[in-house]
Write a protein that holds these residues in place. Structure first.
Motif, PDB file in Angstrom:
ATOM      1  N   GLN A 175       0.826  -1.204   0.000  1.00  0.00           N
ATOM      2  CA  GLN A 175       0.000   0.000   0.000  1.00  0.00           C
ATOM      3  C   GLN A 175       0.866   1.262   0.000  1.00  0.00           C
ATOM      4  N   ALA A 176       0.433   2.252  -0.741  1.00  0.00           N
ATOM      5  CA  ALA A 176       1.210   3.485  -0.886  1.00  0.00           C
ATOM      6  C   ALA A 176       1.545   4.149   0.450  1.00  0.00           C
ATOM      7  N   PRO A 177       0.593   4.305   1.378  1.00  0.00           N
ATOM      8  CA  PRO A 177       0.943   4.947   2.660  1.00  0.00           C
ATOM      9  C   PRO A 177       2.042   4.202   3.408  1.00  0.00           C
ATOM     10  N   ASP A 178       2.000   2.864   3.361  1.00  0.00           N
ATOM     11  CA  ASP A 178       3.026   2.078   4.045  1.00  0.00           C
ATOM     12  C   ASP A 178       4.407   2.356   3.472  1.00  0.00           C
ATOM     13  N   MET A 179       4.498   2.412   2.155  1.00  0.00           N
ATOM     14  CA  MET A 179       5.799   2.556   1.511  1.00  0.00           C
ATOM     15  C   MET A 179       6.458   3.903   1.783  1.00  0.00           C
ATOM     16  N   ILE A 180       5.663   4.901   2.210  1.00  0.00           N
ATOM     17  CA  ILE A 180       6.265   6.210   2.484  1.00  0.00           C
ATOM     18  C   ILE A 180       6.205   6.624   3.952  1.00  0.00           C
ATOM     19  N   THR A 181       5.514   5.835   4.815  1.00  0.00           N
ATOM     20  CA  THR A 181       5.396   6.271   6.219  1.00  0.00           C
ATOM     21  C   THR A 181       5.697   5.213   7.271  1.00  0.00           C
ATOM     22  N   MET A 182       5.662   3.934   6.953  1.00  0.00           N
ATOM     23  CA  MET A 182       5.782   2.907   7.985  1.00  0.00           C
ATOM     24  C   MET A 182       7.175   2.866   8.610  1.00  0.00           C
ATOM     25  N   GLN A 197       0.111  -5.501  10.734  1.00  0.00           N
ATOM     26  CA  GLN A 197      -0.325  -4.111  10.628  1.00  0.00           C
ATOM     27  C   GLN A 197       0.908  -3.214  10.672  1.00  0.00           C
ATOM     28  N   THR A 198       0.885  -2.129   9.916  1.00  0.00           N
ATOM     29  CA  THR A 198       2.016  -1.204   9.921  1.00  0.00           C
ATOM     30  C   THR A 198       1.722  -0.024  10.832  1.00  0.00           C
ATOM     31  N   THR A 199       2.788   0.599  11.320  1.00  0.00           N
ATOM     32  CA  THR A 199       2.670   1.810  12.118  1.00  0.00           C
ATOM     33  C   THR A 199       3.920   2.641  11.928  1.00  0.00           C
ATOM     34  N   ASN A 200       3.788   3.956  12.103  1.00  0.00           N
ATOM     35  CA  ASN A 200       4.984   4.798  12.072  1.00  0.00           C
ATOM     36  C   ASN A 200       5.490   5.078  13.484  1.00  0.00           C
ATOM     37  N   ARG A 201       4.856   4.492  14.480  1.00  0.00           N
ATOM     38  CA  ARG A 201       5.246   4.691  15.876  1.00  0.00           C
ATOM     39  C   ARG A 201       6.367   3.729  16.259  1.00  0.00           C
ATOM     40  N   LEU A 202       7.408   4.258  16.857  1.00  0.00           N
ATOM     41  CA  LEU A 202       8.567   3.439  17.207  1.00  0.00           C
ATOM     42  C   LEU A 202       8.325   2.564  18.420  1.00  0.00           C
ATOM     43  N   GLU A 204       5.634   0.808  19.105  1.00  0.00           N
ATOM     44  CA  GLU A 204       4.662  -0.252  18.856  1.00  0.00           C
ATOM     45  C   GLU A 204       5.251  -1.276  17.900  1.00  0.00           C
ATOM     46  N   GLY A 205       5.229  -2.542  18.292  1.00  0.00           N
ATOM     47  CA  GLY A 205       5.696  -3.594  17.396  1.00  0.00           C
ATOM     48  C   GLY A 205       7.198  -3.656  17.262  1.00  0.00           C
ATOM     49  N   HIS A 206       7.656  -4.048  16.072  1.00  0.00           N
ATOM     50  CA  HIS A 206       9.080  -4.275  15.804  1.00  0.00           C
ATOM     51  C   HIS A 206       9.485  -3.569  14.517  1.00  0.00           C
ATOM     52  N   PRO A 207      10.769  -3.162  14.410  1.00  0.00           N
ATOM     53  CA  PRO A 207      11.239  -2.561  13.156  1.00  0.00           C
ATOM     54  C   PRO A 207      10.974  -3.517  11.990  1.00  0.00           C
ATOM     55  N   TRP A 208      10.330  -2.998  10.955  1.00  0.00           N
ATOM     56  CA  TRP A 208       9.956  -3.881   9.853  1.00  0.00           C
ATOM     57  C   TRP A 208      11.178  -4.532   9.217  1.00  0.00           C
ATOM     58  N   GLY A 209      12.303  -3.788   9.170  1.00  0.00           N
ATOM     59  CA  GLY A 209      13.507  -4.324   8.534  1.00  0.00           C
ATOM     60  C   GLY A 209      14.046  -5.561   9.215  1.00  0.00           C
ATOM     61  N   SER A 210      13.813  -5.671  10.529  1.00  0.00           N
ATOM     62  CA  SER A 210      14.290  -6.842  11.275  1.00  0.00           C
ATOM     63  C   SER A 210      13.479  -8.084  10.942  1.00  0.00           C
ATOM     64  N   LEU A 211      12.313  -7.892  10.337  1.00  0.00           N
ATOM     65  CA  LEU A 211      11.431  -9.003   9.999  1.00  0.00           C
ATOM     66  C   LEU A 211      11.462  -9.345   8.511  1.00  0.00           C
ATOM     67  N   TRP A 212      12.153  -8.520   7.724  1.00  0.00           N
ATOM     68  CA  TRP A 212      12.161  -8.747   6.275  1.00  0.00           C
ATOM     69  C   TRP A 212      12.977  -9.996   5.954  1.00  0.00           C
ATOM     70  N   PRO A 213      12.404 -10.987   5.232  1.00  0.00           N
ATOM     71  CA  PRO A 213      13.053 -12.286   5.062  1.00  0.00           C
ATOM     72  C   PRO A 213      13.965 -12.417   3.849  1.00  0.00           C
ATOM     73  N   GLY A 214      14.045 -11.358   2.990  1.00  0.00           N
ATOM     74  CA  GLY A 214      14.808 -11.500   1.760  1.00  0.00           C
ATOM     75  C   GLY A 214      13.972 -12.215   0.712  1.00  0.00           C
ATOM     76  N   PRO A 215      14.566 -12.744  -0.395  1.00  0.00           N
ATOM     77  CA  PRO A 215      16.008 -12.685  -0.668  1.00  0.00           C
ATOM     78  C   PRO A 215      16.490 -11.325  -1.171  1.00  0.00           C
ATOM     79  N   PHE A 216      15.575 -10.453  -1.640  1.00  0.00           N
ATOM     80  CA  PHE A 216      16.000  -9.125  -2.071  1.00  0.00           C
ATOM     81  C   PHE A 216      16.349  -8.282  -0.853  1.00  0.00           C
ATOM     82  N   HIS A 217      17.446  -7.526  -0.967  1.00  0.00           N
ATOM     83  CA  HIS A 217      17.850  -6.626   0.104  1.00  0.00           C
ATOM     84  C   HIS A 217      17.162  -5.278  -0.112  1.00  0.00           C
TER      85      HIS A 217
END
Length: 276
Positions: A175-182, A197-202, A204-217
């Motif tokens: 979703q467009a909002p996620d790609m520019i604000t999450m 669910q995405t959030t821009n609040r630090l 709540e939850g976990h940094p999205w990058g720590s959950l990204w599984p690859g293979p693309f960096h």
């Protein structure tokens, strides 16, 4: 920008597949996701640059340090080229003239588009922080409005986005909002129909990058409070230059070796806020 040197392999997506940012009526770019042509990248270093936010002097310095103007370089900005900083128009004009540069759309780039559109409404008065946008032109609108949400380089298995991506969701369903604000991912009751669910609040939850599984960096910006982020398959490059931190660049060489460059901010141009 790179008009003569680049051929885009564009992934055309219907506008209806993108949810617009709630506070904005700015449409998605015609090509929301682009893949850079491998012919342009042949024999080239890739230089990724974090959130500039109108910090022109620091940008000039880091371009010089990385040799970004040399013929063997391709530059990609991770979004938020402008806004908040001291020399926004100078940054925008300079990047538009660069023949070897690309950029993705950031939330502040979109905020500027929103203000430009609002100025056409009779009686609309710009707030102090957006007064500088009054000098922007139709050419500036055209440039900013067509910045894509993502840039992919398949041969390097890498993708650039401003804020982030939701793990497990195909690119064309992001979703467009996620790609520019999450900033973070929150997992709620799956059977309640929410799941990731995405959030821009630090906090709540976990940094999205720590959950990204690859293979693309994934290379991204937007998250200045956490500064440089180094996850297995995601690298965050926003180190808060406009807040008195630094401007960071990452060079990816032909052999895939990487080198970071940092230029210290010359001033605190904007005090950090809770929503940075």
């Amino acid at each position: 920008m790179a008009a003569l040197l680049t051929t885009f392999v564009s992934l055309f997506v219907k506008q209806s597949e993108f949810k617009l940012t709630p506070r904005s009526n700015i449409p998605a770019p015609k090509c929301p996701h682009i893949t850079l042509d491998e012919d342009e990248l042949q024999g080239k270093r890739i230089i990724l640059i974090g959130d500039v936010h109108g910090c022109y002097d620091e940008l000039m310095e880091i371009l010089e340090e990385t040799g970004a103007h040399e013929e063997d370089a391709v530059v990609i900005f991770v979004g938020d080229l402008i806004n908040k900083g001291p020399k926004n128009k100078m940054v925008l004009d300079y990047v538009k003239r660069m023949q070897n540069a690309h950029a993705v759309r950031g939330n502040h780039d979109e905020a500027v588009l929103r203000e430009m559109k609002a100025q056409k409404t009779e009686g609309y008065e710009l707030s102090a922080k957006y007064k500088w946008t009054a000098e922007l032109s139709q050419s500036d609108w055209d440039f900013l409005s067509e910045l894509p949400y993502t840039i992919t380089i398949r041969s390097k298995k890498m993708l650039v986005v401003h804020a982030g991506l939701v793990p497990g969701v195909p690119l064309l369903r992001q979703q467009a909002p996620d790609m520019i604000t999450m900033r973070n991912i929150v997992f709620s009751d799956y059977f309640g129909g929410k799941g990731w669910q995405t959030t821009n609040r630090l906090n709540e939850g976990h940094p999205w990058g720590s959950l990204w599984p690859g293979p693309f960096h994934i290379y991204y910006g937007h998250d200045a409070r956490r500064k440089l982020q180094l996850h297995e398959y995601a690298t965050g490059l926003d180190t808060g230059c406009v807040y008195g931190g630094s401007l960071t660049a990452l060079m990816i060489n032909l052999d895939n070796s990487k080198k970071f460059y940092t230029v210290k901010a010359k001033s605190v141009y904007r005090k950090p806020d809770s929503n940075m």
